[in-house]
Design an enzyme around this catalytic site. Structure first.
Site, mmCIF file in Angstrom:
data_model
loop_
_atom_site.group_PDB
_atom_site.id
_atom_site.type_symbol
_atom_site.label_atom_id
_atom_site.label_comp_id
_atom_site.label_asym_id
_atom_site.label_seq_id
_atom_site.Cartn_x
_atom_site.Cartn_y
_atom_site.Cartn_z
ATOM 1 N N THR B 186 0.932 -1.295 0.027
ATOM 2 C CA THR B 186 0.020 0.039 -0.014
ATOM 3 C C THR B 186 0.948 1.152 -0.089
ATOM 4 O OG1 THR B 186 -0.215 0.216 2.521
ATOM 5 C CG2 THR B 186 -1.819 -1.140 1.269
ATOM 6 N N GLU B 331 -5.905 -3.809 -0.170
ATOM 7 C CA GLU B 331 -6.117 -4.911 0.746
ATOM 8 C C GLU B 331 -7.260 -5.591 0.688
ATOM 9 O OE1 GLU B 331 -5.272 -1.717 1.435
ATOM 10 O OE2 GLU B 331 -4.127 -1.480 3.248
ATOM 11 N N LYS B 440 -14.901 15.326 14.617
ATOM 12 C CA LYS B 440 -15.380 14.738 15.934
ATOM 13 C C LYS B 440 -15.945 15.938 16.671
ATOM 14 C CE LYS B 440 -12.945 10.349 14.967
ATOM 15 N NZ LYS B 440 -11.746 10.442 14.078
#
Lengths: 543, 543
Positions: B186, B331, B440
Site C-alpha cells: 500500500t 487490501e 469529531k
C-alpha cells in the site's frame, strides 16, 4: 520462507449466498405458484429469515451435522427455504426426484438414511404408500399450512406450523467448506441410482461459475425462471446463482404446461429461463398456435439433452430470444459447457452460427475436459476425432455416496462422463454418442447418433435407431432400424442411397430393418438397452 | 456420520487460469504497445507457453516456492507472462509501483527480500541508481530483447534471452491453494508501505467475482483494456479475469495519454476499459477538443477515487458509454463494491440514476460490509448514518506481510478500511470521508468531504478543504479553508450564507479562511496531514 498467503479465512458455505441476498437485495422478489393453488410473493430477506427457522426447527428435531434431510417437491419459495435451511444447519439436502419409480425412491431414501422428509401435498398419497418401506424417515413435513394438511395414516406435520414454532434466532453452522451440503442421485438406466454428495465448497464454486456472463449470465436485474426442477441437478445451480447476485426468481411450482409458463414469463417480466428441450418444444407449438409472445424474455438455456437445430432457430428467428445450449450432468453439479456466443460469432451468417450453437458449447473455467481413445490416449482437439469425454474440476464428483461403484477417477483424477465427444481448437465440445452406444468396428468408432441423425432425413423415415451387432471380423457393425412415416413405404436401397453421400463409406449399416415401433424411456429417449436385448442374437447378412 | 462431500480436490491456483485460456481460447489476442516502441500481437496460447518458460527460467536461477520475484513494469504481454510465470512456479509476484518515491522502492524491495527483479527499459536508470541499496536482488532481468539491452553498470539480462534458454517443458507448481501468489504494498501516506500477500485462493476467488456481470462483466467476446496498471492492485483483477473467460486484452504499455488510448480503443474494438478518474478527465477533454469518438466502447469502470457526477454524465450522455463506479483497496485484491445498474434503475429519470451511480455501488458476493460508530456498535443501513466501514471476505487481508502493523482484524474478523461510509437498504455504499479526516464534534461526526463538496459551490470558491480544530467544549470543530477563483473575492459571510440551507446547522464551520494555496499529494488529492500540521496551533474564534 514459504509461508501461506495472508488473506482472510472465509469458508465457502452455502448460507453465505442467502445471507448476501437478504442483506444486499432483501426486497428483490421470489414469486411462486403454489401446489395449493394461487400465487405467492416473497423476497430474499423473508426467505432467508424463514430458512433460518427451518434450520432451527431441524435442530429442534435432533438433526445434526451430516444427517440427510430429503425433499420431494416442486420449485417454490418453500423449497428454496428448505434447501438453504437444511445445508445452513449442517445437514445434507437430499433432493429426491419424484419422477423416479417408486422402488427407486424407496431405495435412495433408505440408502441415504434420510431422517426427515419435506414433501409437497402432491406426494402425500405416494409417501403414504411407500412409508412402510422407508426405514429411516422419522418426520414427514408437508410443505403447506395447517389448513391444507390432509388427513393421513402418517403423522404429518404442516411446514408452516413447524417453522412458526421457531423464532429464527439461530446462527448458521460453522463448517469445513468441504462438508456435505447436498445429495442427488443419478437416474441411471442400469443398476441402482448412485448418489453425488455435493460439498458447500463445490456448490459455491459452481455458483461463481454459473453466474458468469458466458454461463447462465445472471445479474441483479435478471428475472430468472428455472423451469428445470430443483431435484434435477440443483436446478442447474439457479437457486444459488440467483441469491448470489440478488436476481428476482420466478418458480412455477408443479406447473410445466406451456400456457402457465408463458403467462408467468410475460406477467413477471422473466428475461432468462432454463429447461429441457421437451418443455420448449411444447412452448414453441403453443406460441405458434396462439400467436402469443414471450414478453421480455431475452434468453433460454437449454440442457438435459441436445437442443434440436430447429428449436434454436425458432427461438432466435421467430421470438428474438437467444439460446444458450448447455451440457452437464448430476456428477458435475451440473454445469460443464455452455454455448454462449464468442467473438467468432460476429459477422457469421445465421446457418454457420447455428452450426456452432448446435454444439454443446465451451467449458466454463473450472471444468477441464479431454477426449481419449479406447487405449486411453488423448485425442486431438480438431473437431473431428471423437473419444470418451473425461472431466476434472472442483464441482466434479470424486466418488459416489457411500462408495458405490468403487473408484470412479483414473490415476490422474479424471472422471469418465460416459459420453463420446469431439473437441475443437476453439474449445467447442460436441457430444457424438453415449460410450455404451457407440459401434466399435475394427478398432474404430462409429457414432450411433450421427448415423441416426443422417438416417431420419431419408425418404419416408420417421425415426431411426442404430445399434452395434456382433460381427466375426469387425467385432461390431451397425444395424439400422427405421420406423416409416404414416402411409410411407421405406426401402432399404433408398435409405442406403440417401446415406451414401452423407457418411463415411465404412459407416454404412450392414442392414436396414423397417420396424413398427422403437422402445423409449419415460423422457422420450431411445432405449438402446432394450434394443440390444431384442437383437442380441441377430445375425447380420454376409456381404 | 459426518463425512466430507465427495467432490474433487482441485486447488484454486492461478496457473489454472492461463491454462484454461490457452486450451479454450488459445488464439484470442493480447495486444500491447511496447516500451521499445511499436505494437506487439500475441495470444493466450503463446503467453501461456512463454509464462511456462519464465517459470522454468526462474527455477533455473534457483528460485524456490515462496521466494519473492519483483516486477517494475508497464502493462504489456511480458508483464502478463511474468505474473503467471512467477506465481505458477510457486514464487510470489511482487508488483512494485514505479510511482513510489525512490526510498520507498528501496524499502519495499528489501522488506520483501526480492531475489529477482523484472524491469522495463524505462526503469534501468532508476534501478542503476538504487542498486547499491537493494540488498536482496540477485538478478536484474530487463523486459526486452538483446538488441534493445542498454549498456549498464549492472549485469542486466535480456528477458527474451532468459526465456529462450528454456524449452517450456515444465509442470506448473503443485501447491496448497493458500500459498502466496502475489505481493503488493500500500502507498500509505504515513509510515512505511505495508505489504498485502495475496494467496492463489484469494486471487482465484476474486477473479470469479470480478468476471460476473455486476462486477467487471467480462465474457469471451469482451475486448478489455486495463488502463489501470498491473502494479496498481492487480489491475483490478483484469489479467486474471480476462484469462478466465478468454477475453481479448489490450494494453497500452507506458502510454496513458488520451490520444494513444483513444486510438487503441477504436483500432482494437475495445468495449470495456478501466482507469482512475484522472485518466478519464483527460480523455473526455480530448474527445471534446477533437470531436473523435470511442469506437465500440460500451463501458468504463472508474475506481481509485470517486468518479465526479459530471464525468459519469458525460460518458453516458455524450458517448453512450455506461459507467460502473467501483470501490476497493489494495487490501481487498481490490474489488469491494461496483455500481452496476440494478432493477431499481429501470424507469428512473437520469438525475436519479446519476444519484445512485455517484454512490460507490453494492458489495459483490464475497465481500461483507458493515458500518460502526465510534463505540464499535453497528449503525443502521438507512443511507444516512455514517460510520467506519468494516469489511470481511476471502480476498480481504488478514495481516500485513511480515506482521507489519500487528493485528489488523477485530475479534470477529473484520478489517477496518479507514473509510467512513453510509450503507442503504438496497446495499448501496457511499464513502463520506476518510476516518482520519472526519471531524469529531461532541461525539458526533461531521464529514469533511461533504462540507468541502458543499463549499465549492459557494460564490467565488475554486477549491475547499475542511479540517478539525481542537475545541475545548466540542473536542473538534470544522475549519473551512478556501481558495478563490482567479479575480474573485470570497467573503466569509457569503460562504456561510451559501452553506446554511445545504448542511445541518451544527456542521457550520466555526471559521472560514481564504488561503492562497492548498497542499496536494502527487495524485492530486488534498494533503490533509500537511494542513493539520499547518493549523495545529490554530485557535478558533469564540462565538
Amino acid at each position: 520462507m514459504s509461508e501461506l498467503g495472508a488473506m482472510q479465512d472465509w469458508p465457502l458455505l452455502t448460507w453465505r449466498l442467502i445471507d448476501h441476498a437478504a442483506q444486499n437485495h432483501g426486497s428483490r422478489e421470489i414469486v411462486s405458484l403454489l401446489v395449493e393453488g394461487g400465487e405467492h410473493r416473497t423476497n430474499w430477506r423473508e426467505v432467508r429469515d424463514r430458512a433460518l427457522k427451518v434450520a432451527q426447527s431441524l435442530a429442534r428435531l435432533g438433526i445434526v451435522h451430516g444427517d440427510r434431510v430429503a425433499t420431494l417437491a416442486w420449485n417454490t419459495h418453500r423449497y428454496v427455504e428448505c434447501w438453504y435451511g437444511i445445508s445452513g444447519m449442517g445437514a445434507v439436502a437430499h433432493t429426491i426426484n419424484p419422477r423416479l419409480f417408486a422402488d427407486q425412491i424407496v431405495y435412495i431414501a433408505n440408502h441415504a438414511q434420510d431422517r426427515v422428509l419435506f414433501l409437497d401435498l402432491s406426494f402425500v398419497g405416494l409417501v403414504e404408500q411407500l412409508a412402510p418401506r422407508l426405514t429411516s424417515i422419522e418426520h414427514f413435513i408437508v410443505m403447506t399450512d395447517a389448513a391444507h394438511l390432509p388427513a393421513s395414516t402418517l403423522p404429518l406435520i404442516a411446514y408452516e406450523d413447524l417453522i412458526d414454532a421457531s423464532d429464527g434466532d439461530y446462527d448458521w453452522a460453522d463448517l469445513d467448506e468441504r462438508a456435505p451440503a447436498g445429495l442427488c442421485y443419478t437416474s441411471g438406466t442400469t443398476g441402482n441410482p448412485k448418489g453425488v454428495l455435493y460439498s458447500h465448497r463445490s456448490n459455491l464454486l459452481h455458483s461463481f461459475a454459473a453466474v458468469s456472463g458466458d454461463a447462465l449470465g445472471i445479474v441483479a436485474r435478471t428475472v430468472v425462471m428455472p423451469v428445470v426442477p430443483m431435484y434435477h441437478a440443483n436446478a442447474w445451480g439457479v437457486p444459488y446463482a440467483a441469491a448470489q447476485v440478488g436476481a428476482k426468481m420466478v418458480m412455477a411450482g408443479p406447473h410445466f404446461d406451456p400456457p402457465t409458463l408463458q403467462r408467468l414469463i410475460v406477467a413477471e417480466g422473466v428475461d432468462l429461463t432454463l429447461a429441457v428441450p421437451t418443455v420448449w418444444l411444447g412452448m414453441l407449438q403453443h406460441l405458434e398456435e396462439t400467436g402469443l409472445d414471450l414478453g421480455r424474455l431475452k434468453r433460454v438455456v437449454i440442457g438435459g439433452s441436445a437442443a434440436p437445430r430447429a428449436m434454436i432457430q425458432a427461438f432466435q428467428r421467430n421470438h428474438d430470444v437467444a439460446v444458450s445450449h448447455a451440457w452437464g450432468m448430476t456428477e458435475m453439479s451440473p454445469l460443464g459447457t455452455v454455448g454462449s456466443p464468442c467473438a467468432r460469432f460476429e459477422g457469421l451468417p445465421e446457418e454457420r452460427r447455428l452450426d456452432l450453437q448446435c454444439k454443446q458449447g465451451r467449458a466454463i473455467f473450472g471444468v477441464e475436459m479431454k477426449i481419449v481413445g479406447e487405449d486411453g490416449v488423448e485425442l486431438p482437439r480438431d473437431g473431428i476425432a471423437f473419444g470418451r469425454l473425461l472431466v476434472r474440476g472442483p464441482w466434479v464428483v470424486a466418488a459416489y455416496f457411500r462408495g458405490d461403484g468403487g473408484d470412479v477417477l483414473d490415476a490422474d483424477g479424471w472422471f469418465d462422463t460416459g459420453d463420446v465427444a469431439t473437441l475443437d481448437a476453439y474449445g467447442y465440445m460436441t457430444i457424438t454418442d453415449r460410450a455404451k452406444d457407440v459401434i466399435k468396428s475394427g478398432g474404430e468408432w462409429i457414432s450411433s447418433i450421427e448415423l441416426e441423425n443422417a438416417a431420419v432425413g431419408a425418404p419416408g423415415v420417421l425415426e431411426a435407431a442404430v445399434i452395434g451387432i456382433y460381427h466375426p471380423k469387425w467385432d461390431e457393425r451397425p444395424l439400422l432400424l427405421v420406423r416409416a412415416k404414416p402411409g410411407a413405404v421405406v426401402s432399404k436401397t433408398e435409405v442406403l442411397d440417401y446415406l451414401r453421400p452423407r457418411i463415411a463409406k465404412w459407416w454404412t449399416p450392414d442392414e436396414v430393418l423397417v420396424v413398427d415401433d422403437l422402445p423409449h424411456t419415460a423422457t422420450g429417449k431411445l432405449l438402446k438397452t432394450e434394443l440390444r436385448t431384442r437383437y442380441k442374437d441377430y445375425v447380420l447378412p454376409t456381404a
